[in-house]
Design an enzyme around this catalytic site. Structure first.
Site, short mmCIF file in Angstrom:
data_model
loop_
_atom_site.label_atom_id
_atom_site.label_comp_id
_atom_site.label_asym_id
_atom_site.label_seq_id
_atom_site.Cartn_x
_atom_site.Cartn_y
_atom_site.Cartn_z
N ASN A 150 0.81 -1.23 0.00
CA ASN A 150 0.00 0.00 0.00
C ASN A 150 0.84 1.28 0.00
O ASN A 150 0.36 2.31 -0.45
CB ASN A 150 -1.04 -0.01 1.13
CG ASN A 150 -0.42 -0.04 2.49
OD1 ASN A 150 0.75 -0.36 2.65
ND2 ASN A 150 -1.20 0.29 3.50
N GLU A 249 4.17 -3.81 12.46
CA GLU A 249 3.17 -2.78 12.15
C GLU A 249 2.05 -3.49 11.41
O GLU A 249 2.18 -3.79 10.23
CB GLU A 249 3.79 -1.68 11.28
CG GLU A 249 4.89 -0.89 11.97
CD GLU A 249 4.40 -0.04 13.13
OE1 GLU A 249 3.17 0.19 13.25
OE2 GLU A 249 5.24 0.38 13.94
P1 NAP Z 1 0.40 -9.00 3.76
O1 NAP Z 1 -0.35 -9.91 2.90
O2 NAP Z 1 0.55 -9.32 5.19
O3 NAP Z 1 1.82 -8.84 3.06
C1 NAP Z 1 2.81 -7.98 3.56
C2 NAP Z 1 4.18 -8.53 3.21
O4 NAP Z 1 4.35 -9.80 3.84
C3 NAP Z 1 4.41 -8.75 1.72
O5 NAP Z 1 5.74 -8.43 1.41
C4 NAP Z 1 4.16 -10.23 1.59
O6 NAP Z 1 4.84 -10.81 0.50
C5 NAP Z 1 4.76 -10.74 2.89
N1 NAP Z 1 4.30 -12.07 3.28
C6 NAP Z 1 3.12 -12.68 2.97
N2 NAP Z 1 3.08 -13.91 3.51
C7 NAP Z 1 4.25 -14.09 4.18
C8 NAP Z 1 4.81 -15.16 4.94
N3 NAP Z 1 4.14 -16.29 5.15
N4 NAP Z 1 6.03 -15.00 5.46
C9 NAP Z 1 6.70 -13.86 5.27
N5 NAP Z 1 6.25 -12.81 4.55
C10 NAP Z 1 5.02 -12.91 4.02
O7 NAP Z 1 -0.21 -7.52 3.76
P2 NAP Z 1 -0.62 -6.63 2.54
O8 NAP Z 1 -1.90 -7.18 2.02
O9 NAP Z 1 0.51 -6.45 1.59
O10 NAP Z 1 -0.85 -5.23 3.25
C11 NAP Z 1 -2.03 -4.86 3.83
C12 NAP Z 1 -1.98 -4.99 5.34
O11 NAP Z 1 -0.88 -4.24 5.85
C13 NAP Z 1 -3.20 -4.39 6.01
O12 NAP Z 1 -3.68 -5.24 7.02
C14 NAP Z 1 -2.69 -3.10 6.62
O13 NAP Z 1 -3.42 -2.66 7.72
C15 NAP Z 1 -1.29 -3.45 6.96
N6 NAP Z 1 -0.47 -2.25 7.08
C16 NAP Z 1 -0.07 -1.86 8.33
C17 NAP Z 1 0.67 -0.72 8.49
C18 NAP Z 1 1.11 -0.26 9.84
O14 NAP Z 1 2.02 0.55 9.92
N7 NAP Z 1 0.52 -0.73 10.92
C19 NAP Z 1 1.06 0.04 7.36
C20 NAP Z 1 0.63 -0.39 6.12
C21 NAP Z 1 -0.12 -1.54 5.99
P3 NAP Z 1 4.06 -11.15 -0.87
O15 NAP Z 1 3.60 -9.84 -1.41
O16 NAP Z 1 5.11 -11.79 -1.70
O17 NAP Z 1 2.92 -12.06 -0.52
#
Ligand code: NAP
Length: 476
Positions: A150, A249
């Site tokens: 994002n 985060e």
């Molecule tokens: P995500 O599916 O959790 O993916 C985030 C990262 O984790 C990606 O690089 C993804 O790689 C990787 N990943 C996925 N499965 C993994 C595993 N089993 N082991 C290690 N790494 C893994 O999240 P998203 O859909 O990209 O982002 C949206 C989420 O992020 C929302 O819930 C949002 O609230 C949260 N967010 C939080 C903050 C904060 O500061 N609190 C800021 C921004 C976003 P791949 O892309 O290769 O799957």
């Protein structure tokens, strides 16, 4: 020039098995680039490079480290347009949002260039002996950074800058949807004077395997993750094997409270920022609106008018406010949330229907009368949909706002500062926007409580996430 290979030890290289994956433009669903997909072997090479570079970097003076970061800030600031364009291409967000992200991303280099020289320790008398207590902060070691789609630039720089300021080498695993921006940052860091091997980027479709390999290498000491709570939980479990320092985060489900004494125009303006910045694809996005019954009609009318004034289209075009969502599954999930709320009795004031044609577009949508058990209230919407409910009692709305496993950010609008602070204090959230729809600031500690995460990014705390305190007991 487009950078699409792995970046390891200051060199561009294909993956060990030659595999690649496509990155798509969400505005037209066309392939933008084919990117190398790192293997476990590539992760090992990156770890070797990081270990070698990190040993030298930790010995550089804080001032030298700060000056490299300052140069990175200046270079980034001179290339904001370039980065904003790339962010829009791979993520879809409109140009204004992309430019906002580019500026925010650059600011982390400036802030941590200043913090690099402020890892202050402490000397004190032990209270019950003649001993002295000396405390100093040391770099923790190799940090594995995992970022979401994002904010393709900012979620990376918010981790890279403090890690480098602290004296740590890093390996970044960017989201597979949006790896291009992080790769494009590498030549800039080289130009700023970042030594080879200190920052490595491993885009990959073998995400679980390469991250697992790194988290089990004894040289790794920190895992810093931004993403979903679900993946965060898995990483915390994996990080336990080596007792790594975790910074998490995670997701949010932000409540936005509008009291009857609020300045309604200011509340609408704040709500637009809290809801629509980044198209609602933000962990900080207002997810649940609670508006006092006596001002609900006025707020809904003005907010709907503001939402209705936004123009949707390809984010690269001038005058567009709302680009496409990042991919089909995110768009379909948003559409499902709206259908679910409507089937439970919500009223649609604006939007609510998915457009035909190419691109993952979903229009700004305003719903009222949304029941507490609707999925858009219990889950993170991550899209341009505002779900409005009403309230009459302060204690009741605080209870409803806290009724979630998340605790990242809450927003409060009231002209009575005594009430504003009283309510803010009772909200179980790491951050509160009081008469503000925007809380993110590189100089402030960003982060959540409960299942929204562990640790803080930005502020002084951000650098300490990459440092360990060492206490030396002595007499003199
Ligand atoms: P995500 O599916 O959790 O993916 C985030 C990262 O984790 C990606 O690089 C993804 O790689 C990787 N990943 C996925 N499965 C993994 C595993 N089993 N082991 C290690 N790494 C893994 O999240 P998203 O859909 O990209 O982002 C949206 C989420 O992020 C929302 O819930 C949002 O609230 C949260 N967010 C939080 C903050 C904060 O500061 N609190 C800021 C921004 C976003 P791949 O892309 O290769 O799957």
């Amino acid at each position: 020039m487009q950078y699409t290979d792995l970046y390891i030890n200051g060199e561009w290289r294909p993956s060990a098995d030659g595999k690649r994956f496509d990155v798509m433009n969400p505005a037209d669903e066309k392939v933008l680039a084919s990117v190398a997909s790192a293997t476990v072997d590539d992760a090992r090479v990156a770890l070797d490079a990081a270990a070698e570079a990190g040993a030298l970097w930790a010995k550089r003076s804080p001032r030298e480290r700060g000056e490299v970061l300052r140069k990175a800030f200046e270079l980034f600031t001179s290339r904001l347009d370039e980065f904003a364009r790339l962010i829009t291409l791979e993520n879809g967000k409109a140009r204004g949002d992309a430019m906002g992200e580019a500026v925010y991303s650059a600011e982390f280099f400036r802030w941590f260039s200043e913090e690099a020289v402020r890892a202050h320790g402490m000397v004190s008398h032990a209270p019950s002996s003649g001993a002295r207590i000396l405390v100093q902060y040391k770099p923790a070691g190799i940090a594995v950074l995992i970022t979401p789609w994002n904010y393709p630039a900012a979620m990376g720089t918010r981790k890279i800058a403090p890690a480098l300021a602290a004296g740590c080498p890093v390996i970044i695993k960017p989201a597979s949807e949006t790896p291009l921006t992080m790769l494009a940052l590498m030549p800039l860091l080289e130009e700023a004077g970042v030594p080879k091997g200190l920052v490595n980027v491993l885009p990959s479709r073998n995400t679980g395997a390469i991250v697992d390999e790194m988290l089990h290498d004894p040289r790794v000491r920190v895992v810093s993750f931004t993403g979903s709570t679900e993946v965060g939980r898995t990483l915390l479990k994996n990080a336990a094997d080596q007792v790594l320092k975790p910074a998490m985060e995670l997701g949010g489900n932000a409540p936005l409270l509008v009291f009857e004494d609020a300045d309604i125009d200011a509340a609408v303006q704040g709500a637009m920022l809290a809801k629509m910045r980044n198209l609602g694809e933000a962990c900080t996005a207002a997810n649940r609106f609670y508006v006092h019954e006596n001002v609900a009609d006025k707020f809904i009318a003005k907010f709907t008018e503001a939402m209705g004034g936004l123009k949707m289209g390809n984010g690269l075009e001038v005058g567009i406010d709302v680009g496409p969502l990042v991919n089909k599954s995110t768009r379909d999930k948003v559409a499902h949330f709206v259908d679910d709320a409507v089937s439970r009795g919500a009223r649609v004031h604006l939007g609510g229907a998915m457009p035909n044609g190419k691109g993952f577009f979903y229009p700004p949508t305003v719903l009222s009368n949304v029941p507490e058990d609707a999925e858009c209230v219990t889950d993170e919407i991550f899209g341009p949909v505002a779900a409005i409910q009403t309230f009459t009692d302060e204690d009741d709305v605080i209870r409803r706002a806290n009724n979630t496993e998340y605790g990242l950010v809450a927003y409060v609008f009231t002209e009575d500062m005594r009430r504003g602070l009283r309510v803010s204090e009772q909200l179980e959230y790491g951050m509160v926007g009081l008469n503000r729809g925007l809380v993110s600031d590189p100089a402030a500690p960003f982060g959540g409580v409960k299942q929204s995460g562990l640790g803080r990014e930005g502020g002084h705390e951000g650098m300490l996430e990459f440092m360990e305190a060492q206490y030396i007991a002595t007499n003199w």
